[in-house]
Design an enzyme around this catalytic site. Structure first.
Site, mmCIF file in Angstrom:
data_model
loop_
_atom_site.group_PDB
_atom_site.id
_atom_site.type_symbol
_atom_site.label_atom_id
_atom_site.label_comp_id
_atom_site.label_asym_id
_atom_site.label_seq_id
_atom_site.Cartn_x
_atom_site.Cartn_y
_atom_site.Cartn_z
ATOM 1 N N ASP A 181 -35.079 42.282 -30.189
ATOM 2 C CA ASP A 181 -35.428 42.833 -28.874
ATOM 3 C C ASP A 181 -34.259 43.024 -27.925
ATOM 4 O O ASP A 181 -34.422 43.027 -26.705
ATOM 5 C CB ASP A 181 -36.438 41.891 -28.213
ATOM 6 C CG ASP A 181 -35.920 40.452 -28.149
ATOM 7 O OD1 ASP A 181 -34.700 40.268 -28.241
ATOM 8 O OD2 ASP A 181 -36.741 39.526 -28.015
ATOM 9 N N GLU A 200 -36.105 42.261 -22.668
ATOM 10 C CA GLU A 200 -36.439 42.161 -24.095
ATOM 11 C C GLU A 200 -37.845 42.666 -24.426
ATOM 12 O O GLU A 200 -38.057 43.297 -25.457
ATOM 13 C CB GLU A 200 -36.271 40.722 -24.593
ATOM 14 C CG GLU A 200 -34.814 40.260 -24.693
ATOM 15 C CD GLU A 200 -34.230 39.780 -23.365
ATOM 16 O OE1 GLU A 200 -34.971 39.764 -22.348
ATOM 17 O OE2 GLU A 200 -33.040 39.445 -23.335
ATOM 18 N N ARG A 230 -31.704 36.341 -18.596
ATOM 19 C CA ARG A 230 -31.344 37.191 -17.456
ATOM 20 C C ARG A 230 -32.235 36.955 -16.241
ATOM 21 O O ARG A 230 -31.774 36.913 -15.112
ATOM 22 C CB ARG A 230 -31.450 38.648 -17.928
ATOM 23 C CG ARG A 230 -30.993 39.697 -16.981
ATOM 24 C CD ARG A 230 -30.960 41.035 -17.706
ATOM 25 N NE ARG A 230 -29.745 41.202 -18.466
ATOM 26 C CZ ARG A 230 -28.661 41.821 -18.010
ATOM 27 N NH1 ARG A 230 -28.643 42.349 -16.824
ATOM 28 N NH2 ARG A 230 -27.585 41.922 -18.759
ATOM 29 N N HIS A 242 -29.857 30.928 -20.916
ATOM 30 C CA HIS A 242 -29.092 32.175 -20.722
ATOM 31 C C HIS A 242 -29.933 33.346 -20.225
ATOM 32 O O HIS A 242 -29.403 34.404 -19.930
ATOM 33 C CB HIS A 242 -28.403 32.587 -22.035
ATOM 34 C CG HIS A 242 -29.354 33.096 -23.082
ATOM 35 N ND1 HIS A 242 -29.785 34.401 -23.130
ATOM 36 C CD2 HIS A 242 -29.982 32.488 -24.106
ATOM 37 C CE1 HIS A 242 -30.610 34.558 -24.153
ATOM 38 N NE2 HIS A 242 -30.752 33.419 -24.759
ATOM 39 N N HIS A 269 -23.261 29.276 -23.115
ATOM 40 C CA HIS A 269 -23.246 30.697 -23.493
ATOM 41 C C HIS A 269 -21.965 31.309 -22.931
ATOM 42 O O HIS A 269 -21.466 30.863 -21.908
ATOM 43 C CB HIS A 269 -24.486 31.363 -22.877
ATOM 44 C CG HIS A 269 -24.771 32.740 -23.408
ATOM 45 N ND1 HIS A 269 -24.033 33.840 -23.035
ATOM 46 C CD2 HIS A 269 -25.724 33.203 -24.253
ATOM 47 C CE1 HIS A 269 -24.518 34.915 -23.644
ATOM 48 N NE2 HIS A 269 -25.545 34.556 -24.402
ATOM 49 N N GLU A 289 -38.708 41.323 -37.229
ATOM 50 C CA GLU A 289 -39.251 40.584 -36.068
ATOM 51 C C GLU A 289 -39.993 41.536 -35.122
ATOM 52 O O GLU A 289 -39.766 41.561 -33.901
ATOM 53 C CB GLU A 289 -38.168 39.801 -35.312
ATOM 54 C CG GLU A 289 -38.730 38.638 -34.495
ATOM 55 C CD GLU A 289 -37.666 37.835 -33.746
ATOM 56 O OE1 GLU A 289 -37.223 38.275 -32.694
ATOM 57 O OE2 GLU A 289 -37.296 36.752 -34.240
HETATM 58 C C1 UD1 Z 1 -28.001 39.253 -24.940
HETATM 59 C C2 UD1 Z 1 -29.372 39.929 -25.079
HETATM 60 C C3 UD1 Z 1 -30.488 38.887 -25.078
HETATM 61 C C4 UD1 Z 1 -30.234 37.799 -26.110
HETATM 62 C C5 UD1 Z 1 -28.836 37.213 -25.908
HETATM 63 C C6 UD1 Z 1 -28.529 36.224 -27.006
HETATM 64 C C7 UD1 Z 1 -29.734 42.149 -24.069
HETATM 65 C C8 UD1 Z 1 -30.019 42.899 -22.837
HETATM 66 N N1 UD1 Z 1 -29.588 40.824 -23.938
HETATM 67 O O1 UD1 Z 1 -27.943 38.666 -23.636
HETATM 68 O O2 UD1 Z 1 -31.710 39.532 -25.382
HETATM 69 O O3 UD1 Z 1 -31.209 36.792 -25.962
HETATM 70 O O4 UD1 Z 1 -27.862 38.270 -25.952
HETATM 71 O O5 UD1 Z 1 -27.490 35.369 -26.644
HETATM 72 O O6 UD1 Z 1 -29.618 42.721 -25.107
HETATM 73 N N2 UD1 Z 1 -19.999 37.421 -23.711
HETATM 74 C C9 UD1 Z 1 -18.751 37.084 -24.212
HETATM 75 N N3 UD1 Z 1 -18.627 36.873 -25.557
HETATM 76 C C10 UD1 Z 1 -19.669 36.977 -26.428
HETATM 77 C C11 UD1 Z 1 -20.934 37.288 -25.902
HETATM 78 C C12 UD1 Z 1 -21.091 37.526 -24.554
HETATM 79 O O7 UD1 Z 1 -17.783 36.984 -23.479
HETATM 80 O O8 UD1 Z 1 -19.485 36.788 -27.620
HETATM 81 C C13 UD1 Z 1 -20.148 37.670 -22.245
HETATM 82 C C14 UD1 Z 1 -19.543 39.006 -21.796
HETATM 83 O O9 UD1 Z 1 -18.961 38.825 -20.534
HETATM 84 C C15 UD1 Z 1 -20.773 39.914 -21.666
HETATM 85 C C16 UD1 Z 1 -21.814 38.913 -21.199
HETATM 86 O O10 UD1 Z 1 -21.539 37.722 -21.920
HETATM 87 O O11 UD1 Z 1 -20.559 40.975 -20.739
HETATM 88 C C17 UD1 Z 1 -23.252 39.323 -21.371
HETATM 89 O O12 UD1 Z 1 -23.542 39.714 -22.710
HETATM 90 P P1 UD1 Z 1 -24.878 40.602 -23.001
HETATM 91 O O13 UD1 Z 1 -24.999 40.829 -24.468
HETATM 92 O O14 UD1 Z 1 -24.885 41.813 -22.148
HETATM 93 O O15 UD1 Z 1 -26.041 39.705 -22.448
HETATM 94 P P2 UD1 Z 1 -26.582 38.290 -22.932
HETATM 95 O O16 UD1 Z 1 -26.972 37.557 -21.702
HETATM 96 O O17 UD1 Z 1 -25.628 37.702 -23.873
HETATM 97 N N1 UDP Z 2 -27.380 28.924 -31.502
HETATM 98 C C1 UDP Z 2 -26.160 28.587 -32.100
HETATM 99 N N2 UDP Z 2 -25.200 27.965 -31.347
HETATM 100 C C2 UDP Z 2 -25.371 27.672 -30.041
HETATM 101 C C3 UDP Z 2 -26.601 28.026 -29.426
HETATM 102 C C4 UDP Z 2 -27.585 28.659 -30.186
HETATM 103 O O1 UDP Z 2 -25.965 28.832 -33.290
HETATM 104 O O2 UDP Z 2 -24.460 27.107 -29.421
HETATM 105 C C5 UDP Z 2 -28.400 29.648 -32.295
HETATM 106 C C6 UDP Z 2 -29.798 29.063 -32.278
HETATM 107 O O3 UDP Z 2 -29.963 28.116 -33.316
HETATM 108 C C7 UDP Z 2 -30.673 30.302 -32.493
HETATM 109 C C8 UDP Z 2 -29.879 31.398 -31.821
HETATM 110 O O4 UDP Z 2 -28.551 30.925 -31.689
HETATM 111 O O5 UDP Z 2 -30.797 30.632 -33.867
HETATM 112 C C9 UDP Z 2 -30.485 31.699 -30.483
HETATM 113 O O6 UDP Z 2 -29.618 32.480 -29.738
HETATM 114 P P1 UDP Z 2 -29.837 32.718 -28.188
HETATM 115 O O7 UDP Z 2 -30.516 31.546 -27.580
HETATM 116 O O8 UDP Z 2 -28.508 33.125 -27.659
HETATM 117 O O9 UDP Z 2 -30.768 34.012 -28.166
HETATM 118 P P2 UDP Z 2 -32.361 34.236 -28.163
HETATM 119 O O10 UDP Z 2 -32.941 33.615 -29.373
HETATM 120 O O11 UDP Z 2 -32.883 33.663 -26.890
HETATM 121 O O12 UDP Z 2 -32.483 35.725 -28.162
#
Ligand code: UD1
Ligand code: UDP
Length: 374
Positions: free
Chosen positions: A98, A134, A210, A208, A241, A120
């Protein structure tokens, strides 16, 4: 016979973990040519998760930038995946879950009449704003997909209600259970950061979402500090995160508890699974963690007002506590103070999200689908 071309598309950590078993399974089939395309919506967190399963992307669009907007991610993925599909004809693309990657990659496929399989599929909170964005991403993806891999019967029913043909839906279980079992089979040593916690009661926390950014997240942190003030024998493990919007607030709000809070970088999957297993309970707004906790029979206080995974709640391990400080505090203390309450949660022994055979079922359905497509 000509090999069928399948591209598995991943953008974020959870997509990597949950798609990894599918990629591994499909790669064993010599009838398929499987490409792993990373959009790079996440960078380090995506690479870390793929690495846990020995997967290197064949293509990486590297789109991530600091403070990326939803518009930016969606349009970059649409263009990047679109260009890839223009240059490399595919029989099927597989998307997961999602995220913005999921929806934008599906749209790129749809614009080119490429068949789309949604892993999923069918999860619904029935509120387009929760979780945001999502719920919209998964509804929109299911509107244009061709094959639907629903983790549970309830998810399949959601799809049927939306008019998706029964023949296109496959109830598979969730691939995260396949990933979890794979990790549990490996030898796991106590990670360094948990070696000196003595007899303290470990609580694992992740946040984490939004819709919780800002004041709500500060309230969640206040609930954590309330718990620490009431029970000095607890220790919170908080893998932060990478998003600065989230990590800076959490770190700042809980900086005064060096003996009761351990901050880490995002953990590799093995260490995270170890931490889940070792904790008394988990405090989280994550989607995947709700599923994993049910398989590990571990209580998880879900910091959301509703869940698209009702099976976790029916199962008993998932407790929907909302995002309000007082309620999170009360429920956390209840688990810590009333062992009989905990035992009641843990007495069920069913597996609502499957038994680790989801990727095999997805493989089988894809084989039949692509045969019919000839
Ligand atoms: C995204 C997904 C969310 C999912 C989450 C899992 C969308 C809109 N959101 O949210 O559904 O649950 O990932 O964790 O698709 N960043 C880093 N390094 C990384 C990853 C992220 O620096 O490896 C930072 C960056 O500044 C980036 C910010 O995190 O701009 C946000 O990342 P983004 O993928 O837009 O949103 P998430 O909150 O991670
Ligand atoms: N996870 C991980 N390391 C971490 C935190 C989470 O491997 O430090 C794994 C967790 O076991 C799960 C997935 O990441 O499988 C969930 O990711 P996240 O919570 O970022 O996203 P969501 O499931 O809410 O989309």
């Amino acid at each position: 016979m000509k090999k069928k071309k399948i591209t598995c598309i991943v953008g974020t950590r959870p997509e990597a973990i949950k798609m990894a078993p599918v990629i591994q399974e499909l790669r064993l089939d010599e009838n398929f040519h499987v490409t792993t395309l990373a959009t790079g919506q996440h960078t380090d967190m995506l690479a870390q998760a793929l690495d846990d399963f020995g997967i290197k992307p064949d293509v990486d669009l590297h789109i991530m930038k600091s403070k990326q907007s939803l518009d930016y991610v969606t349009s970059s993925v649409l263009q990047g995946v679109g260009q890839f599909l223009d240059e490399h004809e595919q029989d099927l693309i597989l998307v997961h879950g999602d995220t913005s990657t999921t929806f934008a990659a599906s749209l790129a496929g749809f614009y080119r009449h490429v068949k789309i399989g949604h892993v999923e599929a069918g999860l619904r909170s029935h509120n387009l704003n929760l979780p945001f964005p999502e719920e919209a991403n998964r509804v929109l993806t299911d509107r244009i997909a061709d094959l639907f891999f629903a983790p549970t019967k309830g998810d399949a029913e959601n799809l049927l209600r939306e008019g998706i043909g029964r023949e296109k839906i496959f109830i598979t279980g969730n691939t995260v259970i396949d990933a979890l079992y794979d990790i549990l089979k490996r030898k796991n040593e106590t990670p360094e950061f948990l070696r000196n916690i003595d007899e303290k009661k470990l609580i694992l926390m992740t946040a984490h979402r939004r819709e919780s950014w800002g004041e709500t997240l500060k309230g969640i942190c206040s609930a954590v500090s309330d718990v620490i003030h009431s029970r000095s024998d607890v220790i919170f493990l908080i893998p932060l995160h990478k998003n600065p919007v989230v990590r800076d607030v959490i770190r700042e709000s809980l900086k005064d508890f060096p003996y009761n809070v351990i901050f880490t970088e995002p953990l590799n999957y093995s260490d995270f699974v170890y931490a889940m297993s070792r904790s008394v309970f988990i405090l989280s707004d994550s989607g995947g963690v709700q599923e994993e906790a049910s398989a590990l029979n571990k209580p998880v206080l879900i910091m959301r007002t509703l869940s698209e995974r009702p099976e976790a709640i029916t199962h008993g391990t998932g407790l929907l506590v909302g995002t309000e400080r007082g309620k999170i505090f009360t429920e956390a203390l209840r688990i810590l103070n009333e062992p009989e309450y905990l035992n009641k949660i843990l007495e069920k022994n069913i597996m609502p999200f499957g038994n680790g055979t989801a990727s095999r079922k997805i493989h089988e359905a894809i084989t039949n689908f692509l045969k019919e497509d000839d």
